[in-house]
Scaffold this active site. Sequence first.
Site, PDB file in Angstrom:
ATOM      1  NE  ARG A   1      -1.354   4.666   0.924  1.00 15.51           N
ATOM      2  CZ  ARG A   1      -1.528   3.676   0.060  1.00 15.51           C
ATOM      3  NH1 ARG A   1      -1.622   2.441   0.507  1.00 15.51           N
ATOM      4  NH2 ARG A   1      -1.611   3.906  -1.234  1.00 15.51           N
TER       5      ARG A   1
ATOM      6  CG  HIS B   1       1.206  -2.287  -0.951  1.00 10.59           C
ATOM      7  ND1 HIS B   1       0.653  -2.239   0.307  1.00 10.59           N
ATOM      8  CD2 HIS B   1       0.245  -1.803  -1.796  1.00 10.59           C
ATOM      9  CE1 HIS B   1      -0.573  -1.736   0.229  1.00 10.59           C
ATOM     10  NE2 HIS B   1      -0.848  -1.473  -1.030  1.00 10.59           N
TER      11      HIS B   1
ATOM     12  CD  GLN C   1      -3.352  -4.982  -3.138  1.00  9.10           C
ATOM     13  OE1 GLN C   1      -3.786  -3.892  -2.816  1.00  9.10           O
ATOM     14  NE2 GLN C   1      -4.137  -5.968  -3.542  1.00  9.10           N
TER      15      GLN C   1
ATOM     16  CG  ASP D   1       0.484  -1.328  -9.425  1.00 11.21           C
ATOM     17  OD1 ASP D   1      -0.571  -0.671  -9.476  1.00 11.21           O
ATOM     18  OD2 ASP D   1       1.268  -1.272  -8.463  1.00 11.21           O
TER      19      ASP D   1
ATOM     20  NE  ARG E   1      -4.854  -3.809   1.167  1.00  9.03           N
ATOM     21  CZ  ARG E   1      -4.492  -2.562   0.844  1.00  9.03           C
ATOM     22  NH1 ARG E   1      -4.556  -2.168  -0.434  1.00  9.03           N
ATOM     23  NH2 ARG E   1      -4.033  -1.727   1.753  1.00  9.03           N
TER      24      ARG E   1
END
Length: 308
Positions: A107, A134, A137, A225, A294
């Site tokens: 990450r 990402h 996700q 988001d 996740r």
Amino acid sequence: MNHFLDIHKTDATELRNIIDQAAAMKAARAGQPKGTPDAEQPLKGRMVALIFEKPSTRTRISFDVGVRQMGGETMVLSGKDMQLGHGETIADTARVMSRYVDLIMIRTFDESVLTEMSEYADVPVINGLTDRTHPCQIMADILTYEEHRGPIRGKKVVWTGDGNNVCASFLHAAGQFGFDLTFTGPAQLDPEDEFVGLARKAGSTITIERDPVKAVEGADLVVADTWVSMHDSQSSKERRHNMLRPYQVNDALMAHAKPDALFMHCLPAHREEEVTSAVMDGPQSVIFDEAENRLHAQKAVMRWCLGV
């Protein structure tokens, strides 16, 4: 050896298999205590390195727990532990780590770090997040939508706010999973043309609509988001708030989507900014299922990477 770097770089059939395996693994664990090992132990004897140049809650916990449930072990490393690119090159770091571990999740900030790591590593590398994309996700988001509403193919997804890294991976997924996506937000924050073009080339309808009410009409899924990053200055945060305020997801906006539309947010959220608590805690919200997934989606990604 399979790297999981971006959704559009993985074959659509393989992506479907990952989602299906994630759903099966989740179902197999139903009702068990969280710490109970999976009946299958596909990662037994495996060591997974989890590298975090960027802080994390969900990514760190979900990968760590996922590896342990599957019988493997983890080595969690911070940017300070490694100082990637400061002194030893990323290429040399990748070569060395490949002698010690079976799988690397990273990450990071700059996409080039991920790219170079995967180029020189002799073990699979997973994109846990970059400033640009990402993918893990969105795999969780697809899993979440489908367990609530069935196949996402042909559905309308609306992204509201900033065309950021999560939005980018949604565009990648639109092309691979066959759904349409409408972006609504200020022109200054549009998603990258490259990502829009990829989705359109794959056959998805990608729409840019400045009016959020028009954008969400007929939506099956509405996604938001955060408007600001932890690294933004105070003046930058104020400017972004002013630009994005018309795109807040609230009950009035959700009323224009389909009655059974879902709401998602990858978290952490700033309540009463990009989304109201009424929506987050309301009947259309699946944000905590999304967060849980996740774990399951990433377990399936790791198995795919290792071929186990």
